[in-house]
Write a protein that holds these residues in place. Structure first.
Motif, PDB file in Angstrom:
ATOM      1  N   ASP A 174       0.775  -1.256  -0.018  1.00 20.94           N
ATOM      2  CA  ASP A 174      -0.198  -0.028   0.019  1.00 20.94           C
ATOM      3  C   ASP A 174       0.913   1.144  -0.060  1.00 20.94           C
ATOM      4  O   ASP A 174       0.396   2.264   0.407  1.00 20.94           O
ATOM      5  CB  ASP A 174      -0.958  -0.230   1.200  1.00 20.94           C
ATOM      6  CG  ASP A 174      -2.033  -1.168   1.166  1.00 20.94           C
ATOM      7  OD1 ASP A 174      -2.378  -1.482  -0.142  1.00 20.94           O
ATOM      8  OD2 ASP A 174      -2.251  -1.688   2.205  1.00 20.94           O
TER       9      ASP A 174
ATOM     10  N   THR B 222      -3.599   3.978  -8.972  1.00 14.96           N
ATOM     11  CA  THR B 222      -3.413   3.200  -8.027  1.00 14.96           C
ATOM     12  C   THR B 222      -3.952   3.889  -6.748  1.00 14.96           C
ATOM     13  O   THR B 222      -4.436   3.180  -5.804  1.00 14.96           O
ATOM     14  CB  THR B 222      -1.902   3.166  -7.608  1.00 14.96           C
ATOM     15  OG1 THR B 222      -1.028   2.559  -8.799  1.00 14.96           O
ATOM     16  CG2 THR B 222      -1.622   2.516  -6.612  1.00 14.96           C
TER      17      THR B 222
ATOM     18  N   GLN C 263      -6.789   5.273  -6.577  1.00 19.80           N
ATOM     19  CA  GLN C 263      -8.432   4.906  -6.409  1.00 19.80           C
ATOM     20  C   GLN C 263      -8.778   3.687  -5.646  1.00 19.80           C
ATOM     21  O   GLN C 263      -9.715   3.744  -5.205  1.00 19.80           O
ATOM     22  CB  GLN C 263      -8.941   5.085  -7.916  1.00 19.80           C
ATOM     23  CG  GLN C 263      -8.778   6.047  -8.649  1.00 19.80           C
ATOM     24  CD  GLN C 263      -9.283   7.538  -7.947  1.00 19.80           C
ATOM     25  OE1 GLN C 263     -10.245   7.369  -7.429  1.00 19.80           O
ATOM     26  NE2 GLN C 263      -8.311   8.481  -7.849  1.00 19.80           N
ATOM     27  N   SER C 264      -7.640   2.745  -5.508  1.00 23.59           N
ATOM     28  CA  SER C 264      -7.839   1.770  -4.747  1.00 23.59           C
ATOM     29  C   SER C 264      -7.844   1.715  -3.357  1.00 23.59           C
ATOM     30  O   SER C 264      -7.081   2.506  -2.954  1.00 23.59           O
ATOM     31  CB  SER C 264      -6.864   0.618  -5.449  1.00 23.59           C
ATOM     32  OG  SER C 264      -5.706   0.641  -5.252  1.00 23.59           O
ATOM     33  N   SER C 265      -8.634   0.935  -2.689  1.00 22.38           N
ATOM     34  CA  SER C 265      -8.493   0.903  -1.069  1.00 22.38           C
ATOM     35  C   SER C 265      -7.378   0.220  -0.711  1.00 22.38           C
ATOM     36  O   SER C 265      -6.864  -0.669  -1.405  1.00 22.38           O
ATOM     37  CB  SER C 265      -9.873   0.165  -0.548  1.00 22.38           C
ATOM     38  OG  SER C 265     -10.865   0.971  -0.974  1.00 22.38           O
TER      39      SER C 265
ATOM     40  N   SER D 136      -5.041  -2.555   0.683  1.00 19.70           N
ATOM     41  CA  SER D 136      -5.219  -3.980   0.451  1.00 19.70           C
ATOM     42  C   SER D 136      -4.754  -4.601   2.061  1.00 19.70           C
ATOM     43  O   SER D 136      -5.322  -5.701   2.383  1.00 19.70           O
ATOM     44  CB  SER D 136      -4.333  -4.637  -0.604  1.00 19.70           C
ATOM     45  OG  SER D 136      -2.980  -4.473  -0.362  1.00 19.70           O
TER      46      SER D 136
ATOM     47  N   ARG E  29      -3.403   4.001   1.769  1.00 17.76           N
ATOM     48  CA  ARG E  29      -2.866   3.948   0.466  1.00 17.76           C
ATOM     49  C   ARG E  29      -1.924   5.108   0.389  1.00 17.76           C
ATOM     50  O   ARG E  29      -2.537   6.238   0.495  1.00 17.76           O
ATOM     51  CB  ARG E  29      -3.932   3.923  -0.704  1.00 17.76           C
ATOM     52  CG  ARG E  29      -3.397   3.994  -1.994  1.00 17.76           C
ATOM     53  CD  ARG E  29      -2.620   2.709  -2.534  1.00 17.76           C
ATOM     54  NE  ARG E  29      -3.611   1.682  -2.562  1.00 17.76           N
ATOM     55  CZ  ARG E  29      -3.291   0.489  -2.773  1.00 17.76           C
ATOM     56  NH1 ARG E  29      -1.957   0.175  -3.345  1.00 17.76           N
ATOM     57  NH2 ARG E  29      -4.075  -0.668  -2.759  1.00 17.76           N
TER      58      ARG E  29
END
Length: 380
Positions: free
Chosen positions: A75, A97, A99-101, A103, A108
């Motif tokens: 992250d 990248t 935009q993703s939560s 992991s 992030r």
């Protein structure tokens, strides 16, 4: 050992970062970390990223800390460009990248080192993501000065300003963590002007110290136009060789890896569809080599600036420690046979040369003009 251990001499400056780790109310989605070269911008950004992921706020020993500091945390994404500019495609990749939560971590974290290398168009692409960030995404932009970042991004970010650490603190770091002999550590810390990375390289590499001595000798060896032209050619050649040594082996490995990935044979003729990808790689490698040459030359000019600074200190009788104490004999000789006006003229010429190189002036021409300006003139 805390994740902040490498960020030396910046206790006051990094307090807002540490407060944000400890208190969610002090957190914000975008930070700009500025400071002169060697102040530890990248170290501070990586330490902050690690502390945000650490359950204990930056212990330095847990898996979250060690992976974040090493660049292996899922992250934490770090963009450290080796080219002259950061491309739009690279920034678009970071935005995707972002935009993703997360992991596995709590945040992030996206770190952009040398954010000053973004063009205006690239900065505009990044702006929207900073204006409307996902709830658990943090942007960390590193640059020498806040003025190097687009004003639209600055206005939406929190600013942390680092300062040049005390050379004595840097010397202590070299002794305690790198096992360098105290006197050598002190000499290298001052010679590097508190740039921790440069100080370490000087302390560990006798050849690096010898190259620096060779650069400083320019100030006393140039006597006429012929000497100036030869000195400029030598300095340009050193930068060329340094860049070649630093990039040649890696360039070959990258090309071979790309050809293997594409299923192509390096000995045969490449199909047009593959040729474009190989050319893109070669163009990126040329940009990387160009940046390396610029960095080598800029470092050499900074070393010369430090020498003339020392000459000025001696000429005005200031009670300040010399950056180049081990060259005191040469400094006193130069200070004795030139005037303060000559020294200031040389300092101005070096500053102009840095500006010219940054503006893509042909390096050899810029260096020749610089060397001519450095010719000593007899004191009145």
């Amino acid at each position: 050992m805390s994740v902040w251990a490498e960020v030396v001499g910046q206790e006051t400056a990094i307090a807002p970062l540490q407060a944000a780790v400890a208190n969610a109310a002090a957190m914000t989605h975008a930070w700009i970390i500025t400071g002169p070269p060697g102040s530890g911008r990248s170290h501070a950004a990586r330490a902050f990223a690690a502390a945000l992921q650490c359950p204990d706020g930056g212990c330095g020993t847990c898996r979250a800390c060690t992976t974040a500091l090493s660049g292996a945390h899922a992250d934490v994404t770090v963009l450290a460009t080796e080219k002259v500019t950061i491309s739009i495609d690279e920034v678009r990749g970071l935005i995707a990248t972002a935009q993703s939560s997360p992991s596995e971590g709590r945040w992030r974290v996206i770190v952009i080192e040398d954010a000053d290398r973004m063009t205006e168009r690239t900065s505009n692409v990044l702006l929207k993501s900073i204006e409307e960030p996902p709830p658990r995404t943090v942007w960390l932009l590193c640059a020498p000065s806040g003025e190097d970042i687009a004003v639209t991004i600055r206005s939406r970010s929190r600013h942390v300003s680092l300062r040049v650490p005390d050379p004595e603190v840097v010397a202590q770091l070299l002794v305690e963590r790198d096992g360098v002999e105290p006197e050598l550590a002190r000499q290298c810390a001052y010679a590097a002007q508190s740039h921790i990375g440069v100080a370490r390289r000087l302390a560990r590499d006798p050849d690096a110290r010898a190259r620096r001595d060779q650069v400083l000798a320019l100030a006393t060896e140039i006597r006429g136009v012929g000497d100036a032209v030869l000195a400029a050619a030598d300095l340009a050649a050193v930068a060329e060789e340094d860049a070649k040594a630093a990039t040649e082996e890696r360039d070959v490995a990258e090309r071979n890896e790309l050809l293997r990935t594409l299923g192509a044979d390096d000995g045969g003729r490449l199909p047009p569809a593959l040729r474009a990808q190989v050319k893109q790689l070669e163009d990126d490698q040329k940009r990387r080599a160009t940046r390396h040459k610029r960095d080598v030359l800029d470092r050499a000019i900074l070393d010369l600036l430090s020498l003339y600074r020392d000459v000025a200190v001696l000429q005005v009788g200031a009670r300040e420690p010399l950056v180049n104490e081990s060259h005191r004999g040469h400094l006193e000789s130069l200070a004795g046979r030139t005037t303060l006006a000559d020294t200031m003229r040389c300092l101005d010429a070096l500053g102009v040369t840095r500006e010219r190189l940054a503006s893509n002036v042909a390096p050899l021409l810029a260096l020749e003009a610089m060397a001519l300006a450095l010719r000593p003139r007899a004191a009145a």
